[in-house]
Design an enzyme around this catalytic site. Structure first.
Site, short mmCIF file in Angstrom:
data_model
loop_
_atom_site.label_atom_id
_atom_site.label_comp_id
_atom_site.label_asym_id
_atom_site.label_seq_id
_atom_site.Cartn_x
_atom_site.Cartn_y
_atom_site.Cartn_z
N ARG A 90 0.84 -1.29 0.02
CA ARG A 90 -0.03 -0.01 0.11
C ARG A 90 0.87 1.18 0.10
O ARG A 90 1.57 1.35 0.84
CB ARG A 90 -0.68 0.01 1.31
CG ARG A 90 -1.66 1.42 1.36
CD ARG A 90 -2.80 1.28 2.48
NE ARG A 90 -3.98 0.76 1.94
CZ ARG A 90 -5.27 0.68 2.69
NH1 ARG A 90 -5.08 1.69 3.28
NH2 ARG A 90 -6.08 0.10 1.97
N HIS A 117 -7.44 0.88 -6.44
CA HIS A 117 -7.67 0.21 -5.19
C HIS A 117 -8.37 -1.10 -5.61
O HIS A 117 -9.62 -1.39 -5.21
CB HIS A 117 -8.54 0.90 -4.23
CG HIS A 117 -8.40 0.18 -2.79
ND1 HIS A 117 -7.72 -0.78 -2.49
CD2 HIS A 117 -9.26 0.63 -1.83
CE1 HIS A 117 -7.94 -1.03 -0.97
NE2 HIS A 117 -8.76 -0.14 -0.58
N GLN A 120 -10.28 -3.81 -3.29
CA GLN A 120 -11.66 -3.48 -2.64
C GLN A 120 -12.72 -3.85 -3.40
O GLN A 120 -13.71 -4.06 -3.11
CB GLN A 120 -11.47 -1.79 -2.42
CG GLN A 120 -12.87 -1.38 -1.92
CD GLN A 120 -13.09 -1.45 -0.44
OE1 GLN A 120 -12.32 -1.52 0.45
NE2 GLN A 120 -14.38 -2.11 -0.36
N ASP A 208 -17.12 7.68 -1.16
CA ASP A 208 -15.93 7.35 -0.37
C ASP A 208 -15.49 8.91 -0.01
O ASP A 208 -16.34 9.88 -0.11
CB ASP A 208 -14.94 6.87 -1.47
CG ASP A 208 -13.67 6.70 -0.84
OD1 ASP A 208 -13.51 6.55 0.38
OD2 ASP A 208 -12.54 6.54 -1.50
N CYS A 247 -16.25 1.76 0.89
CA CYS A 247 -15.10 1.09 1.03
C CYS A 247 -14.77 1.29 2.81
O CYS A 247 -14.23 0.35 3.39
CB CYS A 247 -13.99 1.32 0.42
SG CYS A 247 -13.45 3.09 0.42
N ARG A 275 -13.85 -8.39 2.62
CA ARG A 275 -12.54 -8.22 2.13
C ARG A 275 -11.63 -9.47 2.30
O ARG A 275 -10.83 -9.94 1.60
CB ARG A 275 -12.01 -7.04 3.17
CG ARG A 275 -12.54 -5.65 2.61
CD ARG A 275 -12.02 -5.23 1.09
NE ARG A 275 -10.87 -5.29 0.85
CZ ARG A 275 -9.91 -3.96 1.07
NH1 ARG A 275 -10.33 -3.11 1.70
NH2 ARG A 275 -8.56 -4.34 0.80
N1 CP Z 1 -11.27 0.25 2.75
C1 CP Z 1 -9.94 -0.04 2.93
O1 CP Z 1 -9.03 -0.17 1.98
O2 CP Z 1 -9.88 0.17 4.45
P1 CP Z 1 -8.56 0.34 5.12
O3 CP Z 1 -7.70 1.80 4.55
O4 CP Z 1 -8.88 0.46 6.51
O5 CP Z 1 -7.42 -0.75 4.59
N1 NVA Z 2 -9.94 6.92 -1.33
C1 NVA Z 2 -9.60 6.43 0.05
C2 NVA Z 2 -9.75 5.17 0.31
C3 NVA Z 2 -9.25 4.32 1.72
C4 NVA Z 2 -9.69 2.99 1.67
C5 NVA Z 2 -7.97 6.76 0.04
O1 NVA Z 2 -7.31 6.62 -0.48
O2 NVA Z 2 -7.85 7.28 1.31
#
Ligand code: CP
Ligand code: NVA
Length: 290
Positions: A90, A117, A120, A208, A247, A275
């Protein structure tokens, strides 16, 4: 991936969450979870997914590793590939995951970048199928920011032949390349600044956070997003059996009102639980076992 996830989920019904599936297909394999950004769901679901598949994980937090002191992604990839069987990353810039993939000889899984992502969306589609939605021809409406999560929805749209209505303020549209890809796959994609028009007759409403991790232009952006909140009046425009996805983490009162978030139509906690089941199929696919 979706049908495997459905089968595996059903097969382990009633088992303790940390117990391995009967076939333990990833026994002996170890996955490194590398985080350059915060996470709750992604880190826990990959950990539990690996346990259920019979494997194990180790965490590499950027802040306590040499990544934080400037060791290159290329060298990190070359070292980790010799020590583990797969890597989930990540990170912020998508170029970092591409760089990791270039220098790694084990599978690399995108656990979120500011561009996409994908894991997700496997969970999201699984959740919709479980709730009786047939994906081809489904009308999915997105509200707010044209961000990483929306990009991955658009990538899936062309593959599964569902349609996407994107309601975003001017200046916050998704990148054109994702829209073109969905359209090339045969999906209809509408980009509009009229939230009600996007919601009209939709099967699924999705939003989101307005401010993603690493973004700093908070006040200006929040002001632009105000009329894109998913609330009860927007939900009433959708089909009576429409569902709400997010998400998470959610900012209730911003991108979604409390009445929608807590309503029967909100399936966000099924989505979060899925997930785990989605990651398991992603992992099996990445290891060439699906
Ligand atoms: N939805 C998601 O990816 O959550 P986290 O940022 O908690 O991993
Ligand atoms: N769009 C958000 C998703 C988090 C799971 C971010 O990138 O922070």
């Amino acid at each position: 991936m979706l049908s495997d996830a459905i089968d595996r989920k059903a097969a382990r019904k009633g088992m303790p969450k940390g117990a391995a599936d009967k076939d333990a297909p990833l026994a002996g394999r170890v996955l490194a979870l590398v985080f350059e950004k915060n996470s709750t769901r992604t880190r826990v679901s990959f950990d539990i997914a690996m346990r259920q598949l019979g494997g194990s994980v180790l965490f590499v937090e950027a802040g306590s590793s040499q990544l934080d002191r400037g060791e290159s992604i290329a060298d990190t990839a070359r070292v980790l590939s010799r020590m583990v069987d797969g890597i989930m990353l990540r990170t912020d810039d998508h170029s970092r995951i591409e760089e990791m993939a270039r220098h790694s000889f084990v599978p690399i899984i995108n656990g979120l970048t500011k561009r996409s992502h994908p894991c997700q969306i496997v969970a999201d589609l699984l959740t919709l199928v479980e709730h009786g939605k047939a994906l081809p021809g489904l009308e999915i409406a997105w509200f707010g920011d044209g961000n990483n999560v929306l990009h991955s929805i658009l990538e899936a749209a062309g593959l599964f032949k569902f349609n996407v209505r994107v309601a975003v303020p001017s200046g916050f549209e998704p990148e054109a390349e994702f829209v073109e890809k969905a359209r090339a796959g045969g999906s209809s994609v509408i980009i509009t600044s009229d939230a009600e028009a996007a919601a009209l007759g939709a099967d699924v409403l999705v939003t989101d956070t307005w401010i993603s991790m690493g973004q700093t232009d908070a006040e200006e952006k929040r002001a632009a997003m105000k009329s894109f909140q998913v609330n009860a009046s927007l939900m009433r425009k959708a089909k009576p059996d429409a569902v709400f996805l997010h998400c998470l983490p959610a900012h209730v009162g911003d991108e979604v009102s409390e009445d929608v978030f807590e309503s029967e139509q909100s399936i966000v906690f099924d989505e979060a639980e899925n997930r785990i089941h989605a990651q398991k199929s992603i992992l099996l696919w990445a290891f060439g076992l699906l």
